[in-house]
Design a protein around this motif. Structure first.
Motif, PDB file in Angstrom:
ATOM      1  N   ASN A  52       0.824  -1.217   0.000  1.00  0.00           N
ATOM      2  CA  ASN A  52       0.000   0.000   0.000  1.00  0.00           C
ATOM      3  C   ASN A  52       0.857   1.267   0.000  1.00  0.00           C
ATOM      4  N   ALA A  53       1.971   1.223   0.712  1.00  0.00           N
ATOM      5  CA  ALA A  53       2.879   2.378   0.726  1.00  0.00           C
ATOM      6  C   ALA A  53       3.439   2.631  -0.668  1.00  0.00           C
ATOM      7  N   ALA A  54       3.868   1.571  -1.333  1.00  0.00           N
ATOM      8  CA  ALA A  54       4.438   1.708  -2.680  1.00  0.00           C
ATOM      9  C   ALA A  54       3.378   2.152  -3.680  1.00  0.00           C
ATOM     10  N   LEU A  55       2.184   1.580  -3.583  1.00  0.00           N
ATOM     11  CA  LEU A  55       1.091   1.991  -4.472  1.00  0.00           C
ATOM     12  C   LEU A  55       0.780   3.471  -4.297  1.00  0.00           C
ATOM     13  N   LYS A  56       0.746   3.920  -3.064  1.00  0.00           N
ATOM     14  CA  LYS A  56       0.423   5.321  -2.771  1.00  0.00           C
ATOM     15  C   LYS A  56       1.461   6.269  -3.368  1.00  0.00           C
ATOM     16  N   VAL A  57       2.732   5.946  -3.176  1.00  0.00           N
ATOM     17  CA  VAL A  57       3.808   6.827  -3.649  1.00  0.00           C
ATOM     18  C   VAL A  57       3.860   6.850  -5.178  1.00  0.00           C
ATOM     19  N   PHE A  58       3.772   5.681  -5.803  1.00  0.00           N
ATOM     20  CA  PHE A  58       3.782   5.631  -7.267  1.00  0.00           C
ATOM     21  C   PHE A  58       2.541   6.305  -7.857  1.00  0.00           C
ATOM     22  N   ALA A  59       1.392   6.131  -7.201  1.00  0.00           N
ATOM     23  CA  ALA A  59       0.155   6.750  -7.684  1.00  0.00           C
ATOM     24  C   ALA A  59       0.242   8.264  -7.610  1.00  0.00           C
ATOM     25  N   GLU A  60       0.896   8.779  -6.580  1.00  0.00           N
ATOM     26  CA  GLU A  60       0.979  10.230  -6.387  1.00  0.00           C
ATOM     27  C   GLU A  60       2.056  10.874  -7.262  1.00  0.00           C
ATOM     28  N   TYR A  61       3.226  10.221  -7.360  1.00  0.00           N
ATOM     29  CA  TYR A  61       4.370  10.856  -8.020  1.00  0.00           C
ATOM     30  C   TYR A  61       4.691  10.297  -9.406  1.00  0.00           C
TER      31      TYR A  61
ATOM     32  N   ARG B 190     -15.311  -2.473  -0.694  1.00  0.00           N
ATOM     33  CA  ARG B 190     -14.550  -3.403   0.155  1.00  0.00           C
ATOM     34  C   ARG B 190     -13.109  -3.490  -0.328  1.00  0.00           C
ATOM     35  N   PHE B 191     -12.967  -3.564  -1.629  1.00  0.00           N
ATOM     36  CA  PHE B 191     -11.648  -3.655  -2.239  1.00  0.00           C
ATOM     37  C   PHE B 191     -10.857  -2.362  -2.013  1.00  0.00           C
ATOM     38  N   PHE B 192     -11.540  -1.214  -2.191  1.00  0.00           N
ATOM     39  CA  PHE B 192     -10.907   0.084  -2.002  1.00  0.00           C
ATOM     40  C   PHE B 192     -10.418   0.251  -0.563  1.00  0.00           C
ATOM     41  N   LYS B 193     -11.168  -0.281   0.378  1.00  0.00           N
ATOM     42  CA  LYS B 193     -10.787  -0.162   1.785  1.00  0.00           C
ATOM     43  C   LYS B 193      -9.477  -0.892   2.046  1.00  0.00           C
ATOM     44  N   ALA B 194      -9.280  -2.036   1.392  1.00  0.00           N
ATOM     45  CA  ALA B 194      -8.059  -2.827   1.583  1.00  0.00           C
ATOM     46  C   ALA B 194      -6.876  -2.220   0.825  1.00  0.00           C
ATOM     47  N   TYR B 195      -7.142  -1.723  -0.396  1.00  0.00           N
ATOM     48  CA  TYR B 195      -6.065  -1.194  -1.248  1.00  0.00           C
ATOM     49  C   TYR B 195      -6.508   0.152  -1.841  1.00  0.00           C
ATOM     50  N   PRO B 196      -6.475   1.221  -1.053  1.00  0.00           N
ATOM     51  CA  PRO B 196      -7.069   2.502  -1.457  1.00  0.00           C
ATOM     52  C   PRO B 196      -6.434   3.149  -2.687  1.00  0.00           C
ATOM     53  N   ASP B 197      -5.168   2.846  -2.978  1.00  0.00           N
ATOM     54  CA  ASP B 197      -4.491   3.529  -4.091  1.00  0.00           C
ATOM     55  C   ASP B 197      -4.255   2.625  -5.295  1.00  0.00           C
ATOM     56  N   LEU B 198      -4.795   1.415  -5.262  1.00  0.00           N
ATOM     57  CA  LEU B 198      -4.490   0.462  -6.318  1.00  0.00           C
ATOM     58  C   LEU B 198      -5.028   0.887  -7.681  1.00  0.00           C
ATOM     59  N   SER B 199      -6.285   1.276  -7.746  1.00  0.00           N
ATOM     60  CA  SER B 199      -6.864   1.636  -9.043  1.00  0.00           C
ATOM     61  C   SER B 199      -6.226   2.907  -9.596  1.00  0.00           C
ATOM     62  N   THR B 200      -5.915   3.873  -8.711  1.00  0.00           N
ATOM     63  CA  THR B 200      -5.240   5.099  -9.151  1.00  0.00           C
ATOM     64  C   THR B 200      -3.860   4.769  -9.712  1.00  0.00           C
ATOM     65  N   PHE B 201      -3.157   3.884  -9.020  1.00  0.00           N
ATOM     66  CA  PHE B 201      -1.835   3.448  -9.473  1.00  0.00           C
ATOM     67  C   PHE B 201      -1.918   2.832 -10.867  1.00  0.00           C
ATOM     68  N   LEU B 202      -2.842   1.897 -11.047  1.00  0.00           N
ATOM     69  CA  LEU B 202      -2.920   1.186 -12.322  1.00  0.00           C
ATOM     70  C   LEU B 202      -3.329   2.134 -13.450  1.00  0.00           C
ATOM     71  N   ASN B 203      -4.256   3.039 -13.176  1.00  0.00           N
ATOM     72  CA  ASN B 203      -4.655   4.021 -14.190  1.00  0.00           C
ATOM     73  C   ASN B 203      -3.478   4.911 -14.593  1.00  0.00           C
ATOM     74  N   LYS B 204      -2.664   5.290 -13.614  1.00  0.00           N
ATOM     75  CA  LYS B 204      -1.499   6.136 -13.900  1.00  0.00           C
ATOM     76  C   LYS B 204      -0.483   5.380 -14.740  1.00  0.00           C
TER      77      LYS B 204
END
Length: 208
Positions: A17-26, A97-111
């Motif tokens: 989740n930390a890696a997904l968040k950072v990659f999704a943001e930057y 439910r999925f978003f709660k477990a992995y909040p930045d996953l879809s943003t990461f993949l779209n990016k």
């Protein structure tokens, strides 16, 4: 990556989740492993013990995101449900439910898809194309169009509803972005969502 999977699930999820968040943001180029380890609360040596470099971690996350969407989200949808609104509710419940477990996953993949498609392998691109097709089937396939009012084109109605739901989802995502998901009253949010769905259903379905 096998040794990474020997970690306790909680620690794996925290690092991912930390890696997904950072990659999704930057994005890939501006994301730093320093930010990732700080977000995950681990030492840099531990990250590089499990992942050779940033590129290896990025590739792992793409594979992880694809697999999680497939097995943790799409496979949970009951496509035998022919009532579009019931299916839409199922989709939304599973997605939340999925978003709660992995909040930045879809943003990461779209990016990844929009900004760095060249960093995906041919197989990853094929899998994402398959995911897109599966998502479309989960939404539209085998819908009972006879439930819609006779004076409405069911396909256009479904598209309109999808646009409304997409807007609702975007608005909700913005509201929840910086909140602690563990403290959010999801029951209240679902009650609000069901109210909106009832309004749409009344507008587009036959009475009774």
């Amino acid at each position: 990556m096998e040794s990474f999977h020997h970690l306790p699930d909680e620690k794996q999820q925290r690092i991912v989740n930390a890696a997904l968040k950072v990659f999704a943001e930057y994005g890939y180029d501006k994301a730093s492993t320093n930010k990732i380890v700080a977000e995950a609360g681990i030492g840099k040596g531990m990250l590089f013990y499990y992942f050779k470099n940033k590129a290896a971690l990025f590739t792992y996350l793409i594979d992880f995101a694809i697999e999680k969407i497939k097995t943790g989200y799409l496979d949970e949808i009951d496509v035998s449900e022919r009532d579009f609104f019931k299916r839409a509710i199922d989709l939304t419940v599973e997605k939340s439910r999925f978003f709660k477990a992995y909040p930045d996953l879809s943003t990461f993949l779209n990016k990844v898809i929009l900004d760095t498609p060249d960093r995906m392998s041919a197989d990853q691109q094929r899998q994402i194309a398959d995911l897109t097709e599966s998502t479309q089937k989960a939404v539209y396939e085998n819908i009972d169009e006879s439930l819609f009012r006779d004076d409405i084109d069911p396909k256009k109605a479904i598209q309109l509803i999808q646009w409304v739901l997409a807007g609702y989802e975007k608005s909700l995502t913005e509201q929840l972005k910086h909140q602690d998901l563990q403290r959010i009253d999801f029951d209240m949010l679902f009650d609000e969502f069901y109210d909106y769905m009832d309004v749409l259903k009344t507008s587009f379905y036959k009475k009774g």
